[in-house]
Motif scaffolding. Structure first.
Motif, PDB file in Angstrom:
ATOM      1  N   LEU A  87      -4.077  49.265  -6.760  1.00  0.00           N
ATOM      2  CA  LEU A  87      -3.507  49.195  -8.113  1.00  0.00           C
ATOM      3  C   LEU A  87      -4.361  50.019  -9.080  1.00  0.00           C
ATOM      4  O   LEU A  87      -5.588  49.898  -9.084  1.00  0.00           O
ATOM      5  CB  LEU A  87      -3.468  47.747  -8.608  1.00  0.00           C
ATOM      6  CG  LEU A  87      -2.741  46.745  -7.720  1.00  0.00           C
ATOM      7  CD1 LEU A  87      -2.703  45.378  -8.388  1.00  0.00           C
ATOM      8  CD2 LEU A  87      -1.329  47.200  -7.444  1.00  0.00           C
TER       9      LEU A  87
ATOM     10  N   TYR B 157      -0.276  47.424  12.404  1.00  0.00           N
ATOM     11  CA  TYR B 157      -1.279  46.855  11.481  1.00  0.00           C
ATOM     12  C   TYR B 157      -2.084  45.720  12.114  1.00  0.00           C
ATOM     13  O   TYR B 157      -3.213  45.452  11.712  1.00  0.00           O
ATOM     14  CB  TYR B 157      -0.617  46.374  10.179  1.00  0.00           C
ATOM     15  CG  TYR B 157      -1.657  46.024   9.146  1.00  0.00           C
ATOM     16  CD1 TYR B 157      -2.259  47.018   8.385  1.00  0.00           C
ATOM     17  CD2 TYR B 157      -2.094  44.712   8.976  1.00  0.00           C
ATOM     18  CE1 TYR B 157      -3.271  46.715   7.480  1.00  0.00           C
ATOM     19  CE2 TYR B 157      -3.099  44.397   8.074  1.00  0.00           C
ATOM     20  CZ  TYR B 157      -3.673  45.410   7.328  1.00  0.00           C
ATOM     21  OH  TYR B 157      -4.677  45.110   6.432  1.00  0.00           O
TER      22      TYR B 157
ATOM     23  N   MET C  99       5.825  44.997   6.243  1.00  0.00           N
ATOM     24  CA  MET C  99       4.638  44.223   6.639  1.00  0.00           C
ATOM     25  C   MET C  99       5.055  42.768   6.876  1.00  0.00           C
ATOM     26  O   MET C  99       4.690  42.168   7.897  1.00  0.00           O
ATOM     27  CB  MET C  99       3.557  44.301   5.559  1.00  0.00           C
ATOM     28  CG  MET C  99       2.899  45.661   5.428  1.00  0.00           C
ATOM     29  SD  MET C  99       1.836  46.092   6.820  1.00  0.00           S
ATOM     30  CE  MET C  99       0.287  45.334   6.353  1.00  0.00           C
TER      31      MET C  99
ATOM     32  N   ARG D 123      -6.724  39.928  -0.715  1.00  0.00           N
ATOM     33  CA  ARG D 123      -7.679  40.571   0.186  1.00  0.00           C
ATOM     34  C   ARG D 123      -7.275  42.007   0.522  1.00  0.00           C
ATOM     35  O   ARG D 123      -6.208  42.251   1.077  1.00  0.00           O
ATOM     36  CB  ARG D 123      -7.815  39.709   1.445  1.00  0.00           C
ATOM     37  CG  ARG D 123      -8.330  38.312   1.060  1.00  0.00           C
ATOM     38  CD  ARG D 123      -8.259  37.311   2.179  1.00  0.00           C
ATOM     39  NE  ARG D 123      -9.062  37.663   3.334  1.00  0.00           N
ATOM     40  CZ  ARG D 123      -9.255  36.842   4.361  1.00  0.00           C
ATOM     41  NH1 ARG D 123      -8.718  35.628   4.359  1.00  0.00           N
ATOM     42  NH2 ARG D 123      -9.975  37.236   5.384  1.00  0.00           N
ATOM     43  N   LEU D 124      -8.133  42.943   0.099  1.00  0.00           N
ATOM     44  CA  LEU D 124      -7.955  44.379   0.378  1.00  0.00           C
ATOM     45  C   LEU D 124      -6.685  44.925  -0.259  1.00  0.00           C
ATOM     46  O   LEU D 124      -6.005  45.780   0.318  1.00  0.00           O
ATOM     47  CB  LEU D 124      -7.967  44.635   1.899  1.00  0.00           C
ATOM     48  CG  LEU D 124      -9.238  44.195   2.621  1.00  0.00           C
ATOM     49  CD1 LEU D 124      -9.091  44.356   4.130  1.00  0.00           C
ATOM     50  CD2 LEU D 124     -10.455  44.971   2.123  1.00  0.00           C
ATOM     51  N   VAL D 125      -6.361  44.432  -1.434  1.00  0.00           N
ATOM     52  CA  VAL D 125      -5.115  44.814  -2.122  1.00  0.00           C
ATOM     53  C   VAL D 125      -5.391  45.550  -3.438  1.00  0.00           C
ATOM     54  O   VAL D 125      -4.739  46.564  -3.733  1.00  0.00           O
ATOM     55  CB  VAL D 125      -4.273  43.546  -2.435  1.00  0.00           C
ATOM     56  CG1 VAL D 125      -2.995  43.905  -3.175  1.00  0.00           C
ATOM     57  CG2 VAL D 125      -3.958  42.774  -1.161  1.00  0.00           C
TER      58      VAL D 125
ATOM     59  N   ASP E 226       3.859  39.637  -0.410  1.00  0.00           N
ATOM     60  CA  ASP E 226       3.488  41.043  -0.220  1.00  0.00           C
ATOM     61  C   ASP E 226       4.587  41.944  -0.762  1.00  0.00           C
ATOM     62  O   ASP E 226       5.764  41.584  -0.764  1.00  0.00           O
ATOM     63  CB  ASP E 226       3.240  41.338   1.268  1.00  0.00           C
ATOM     64  CG  ASP E 226       2.423  42.602   1.479  1.00  0.00           C
ATOM     65  OD1 ASP E 226       1.189  42.481   1.669  1.00  0.00           O
ATOM     66  OD2 ASP E 226       2.992  43.714   1.421  1.00  0.00           O
ATOM     67  N   LEU E 227       4.138  43.128  -1.179  1.00  0.00           N
ATOM     68  CA  LEU E 227       5.047  44.124  -1.746  1.00  0.00           C
ATOM     69  C   LEU E 227       5.915  44.796  -0.691  1.00  0.00           C
ATOM     70  O   LEU E 227       7.018  45.247  -0.979  1.00  0.00           O
ATOM     71  CB  LEU E 227       4.162  45.203  -2.417  1.00  0.00           C
ATOM     72  CG  LEU E 227       4.803  46.344  -3.155  1.00  0.00           C
ATOM     73  CD1 LEU E 227       5.465  45.823  -4.426  1.00  0.00           C
ATOM     74  CD2 LEU E 227       3.753  47.402  -3.521  1.00  0.00           C
ATOM     75  N   THR E 228       5.406  44.869   0.551  1.00  0.00           N
ATOM     76  CA  THR E 228       6.048  45.722   1.564  1.00  0.00           C
ATOM     77  C   THR E 228       6.842  44.887   2.568  1.00  0.00           C
ATOM     78  O   THR E 228       6.249  44.226   3.444  1.00  0.00           O
ATOM     79  CB  THR E 228       4.961  46.541   2.319  1.00  0.00           C
ATOM     80  OG1 THR E 228       4.082  47.123   1.366  1.00  0.00           O
ATOM     81  CG2 THR E 228       5.590  47.621   3.174  1.00  0.00           C
TER      82      THR E 228
ATOM     83  N   GLY F  99      -0.638  39.741  -1.317  1.00  0.00           N
ATOM     84  CA  GLY F  99      -0.869  40.954  -0.538  1.00  0.00           C
ATOM     85  C   GLY F  99      -1.245  40.559   0.873  1.00  0.00           C
ATOM     86  O   GLY F  99      -2.187  41.079   1.473  1.00  0.00           O
ATOM     87  N   CYS F 100      -0.472  39.620   1.427  1.00  0.00           N
ATOM     88  CA  CYS F 100      -0.817  39.003   2.725  1.00  0.00           C
ATOM     89  C   CYS F 100      -0.562  39.930   3.897  1.00  0.00           C
ATOM     90  O   CYS F 100      -0.997  39.652   5.011  1.00  0.00           O
ATOM     91  CB  CYS F 100      -0.012  37.723   2.922  1.00  0.00           C
ATOM     92  SG  CYS F 100       1.770  38.019   3.074  1.00  0.00           S
ATOM     93  N   GLY F 101       0.164  41.047   3.671  1.00  0.00           N
ATOM     94  CA  GLY F 101       0.463  41.955   4.775  1.00  0.00           C
ATOM     95  C   GLY F 101       1.266  41.269   5.856  1.00  0.00           C
ATOM     96  O   GLY F 101       2.315  40.675   5.598  1.00  0.00           O
TER      97      GLY F 101
ATOM     98  N   ASP G 185       5.563  41.586  -6.114  1.00  0.00           N
ATOM     99  CA  ASP G 185       4.415  42.363  -6.569  1.00  0.00           C
ATOM    100  C   ASP G 185       3.322  41.400  -7.049  1.00  0.00           C
ATOM    101  O   ASP G 185       3.629  40.391  -7.713  1.00  0.00           O
ATOM    102  CB  ASP G 185       4.859  43.281  -7.714  1.00  0.00           C
ATOM    103  CG  ASP G 185       3.834  44.375  -8.000  1.00  0.00           C
ATOM    104  OD1 ASP G 185       2.683  44.043  -8.354  1.00  0.00           O
ATOM    105  OD2 ASP G 185       4.194  45.555  -7.877  1.00  0.00           O
ATOM    106  N   ALA G 186       2.071  41.752  -6.748  1.00  0.00           N
ATOM    107  CA  ALA G 186       0.935  40.922  -7.186  1.00  0.00           C
ATOM    108  C   ALA G 186       0.914  40.756  -8.703  1.00  0.00           C
ATOM    109  O   ALA G 186       0.317  39.818  -9.219  1.00  0.00           O
ATOM    110  CB  ALA G 186      -0.370  41.566  -6.719  1.00  0.00           C
TER     111      ALA G 186
ATOM    112  N   ARG H 186      -1.627  37.601   8.822  1.00  0.00           N
ATOM    113  CA  ARG H 186      -2.524  37.126   9.892  1.00  0.00           C
ATOM    114  C   ARG H 186      -3.573  36.165   9.364  1.00  0.00           C
ATOM    115  O   ARG H 186      -4.040  35.300  10.086  1.00  0.00           O
ATOM    116  CB  ARG H 186      -3.186  38.291  10.616  1.00  0.00           C
ATOM    117  CG  ARG H 186      -4.032  39.172   9.723  1.00  0.00           C
ATOM    118  CD  ARG H 186      -4.588  40.338  10.501  1.00  0.00           C
ATOM    119  NE  ARG H 186      -5.065  41.363   9.572  1.00  0.00           N
ATOM    120  CZ  ARG H 186      -5.333  42.599   9.925  1.00  0.00           C
ATOM    121  NH1 ARG H 186      -5.162  42.995  11.154  1.00  0.00           N
ATOM    122  NH2 ARG H 186      -5.773  43.462   9.040  1.00  0.00           N
TER     123      ARG H 186
ATOM    124  N   TYR I  10       2.195  51.443   3.822  1.00  0.00           N
ATOM    125  CA  TYR I  10       2.208  50.216   4.640  1.00  0.00           C
ATOM    126  C   TYR I  10       3.511  50.084   5.429  1.00  0.00           C
ATOM    127  O   TYR I  10       3.532  49.450   6.488  1.00  0.00           O
ATOM    128  CB  TYR I  10       1.912  48.988   3.779  1.00  0.00           C
ATOM    129  CG  TYR I  10       0.430  48.915   3.465  1.00  0.00           C
ATOM    130  CD1 TYR I  10      -0.487  48.538   4.447  1.00  0.00           C
ATOM    131  CD2 TYR I  10      -0.057  49.278   2.215  1.00  0.00           C
ATOM    132  CE1 TYR I  10      -1.851  48.512   4.185  1.00  0.00           C
ATOM    133  CE2 TYR I  10      -1.429  49.251   1.941  1.00  0.00           C
ATOM    134  CZ  TYR I  10      -2.320  48.860   2.935  1.00  0.00           C
ATOM    135  OH  TYR I  10      -3.674  48.844   2.684  1.00  0.00           O
TER     136      TYR I  10
END
Ligand SMILES: C[S@@+](CC[C@H](N)C(=O)[O-])C[C@H]1O[C@@H](n2cnc3c(N)ncnc32)[C@H](O)[C@@H]1O
Length: 223
Positions: free
Chosen positions: A111, A17, A74, A105-107, A69-71, A47-49, A88-89, A52, A10
């Motif tokens: 894992l 993205y 992002m 969502r899409l996370v 979010d982890l990244t 994990g909102c990235g 981290d989630a 958006r 990511y």
């Protein structure tokens, strides 16, 4: 092609993205179809990235919207979103029961084990709240689809994905105190036909019609 771990992948994907994909468009469409009320709700997006989807939560009248979010790369693309945190989630920096609607969502396909994340999603959720999870669909993985993206230079990469079927989600969620209320599949169909058309892949579109690419599940806290 090397398979990248989420943080590494990511970080590379972050600059581009915001361009929607067939999978992200289906995610938005299945979440809309579940029709979870957001007005005056406190929304957490795990994990909102690039955050958006938080924009849509605020537009729908959420009283508060926090993205985690982890990244960091992002989050750095999430221009204008006031409430963001890098974490981290599986270790959310939020109080117990602080949110009415918890999205992830899409996370979770990133894992290897679901339960630590579900425990945190359940903990963050208010007693009368809901947890909405989407994931890359196991049927898509079984059909040979992979989570790929092109970086800014156009190079194709694959992201690590762990396949979790519906029962794995349901039982990990149940162990965390969440019960499954509704489930919905986002399938190849008219909603995403343009993505195939733009890629010159209408033959693949015809072959894949009806293939689920996104799994969506709505959970509530057990009494
Ligand atoms: C496919 S993106 C989805 C972003 C956003 N939910 C959306 O739908 O636009 C997956 C996101 O999950 C994040 N992620 C992956 N593993 C994570 C973890 N263990 N904890 C928190 N975020 C994670 C990635 O950094 C990435 O931003």
């Amino acid at each position: 092609m090397t398979v990248l771990a989420p943080a590494q992948g990511y970080a590379l994907w972050a600059p581009t993205y915001s361009v929607e994909t067939a999978v992200s468009a289906l995610d938005a469409s299945v979440v809309a179809s579940l029709d979870v009320p957001l007005r005056d709700k406190r929304v957490l997006d795990v994990g909102c990235g690039i955050a958006r989807r938080l924009v849509s939560a605020r537009e729908a009248g959420a009283s508060m919207a926090l993205g985690i979010d982890l990244t960091p790369a992002m989050l750095a693309q999430a221009r204008g979103e006031p409430l963001l945190a890098a974490a981290d989630a599986r270790a959310l920096p939020v109080a117990d029961g602080a949110f009415d609607v918890v999205w992830c969502r899409l996370v979770l396909g990133h894992l290897p084990a679901l339960e630590p994340a579900y425990r945190e999603l359940a903990r963050a959720c208010a007693p009368d709240g809901v947890v909405l999870v989407t994931d890359f669909h196991p049927a898509a993985a079984a059909a040979g689809h992979r989570r790929t993206f092109r970086d800014e230079g156009g190079e194709l990469h694959e992201l690590e994905n762990h396949v979790h079927d519906v029962d794995a989600h349901r039982s990990a969620a149940a162990r965390a105190g969440l019960s499954l209320h509704e489930r919905c599949d986002g399938e190849v169909g008219e909603t995403i036909r343009d993505f195939y058309a733009r890629a010159g892949k209408l033959d693949a579109y015809e072959q894949q019609l009806g293939l689920p690419l996104v799994l969506a599940m709505l959970f509530a806290r057990e009494e």
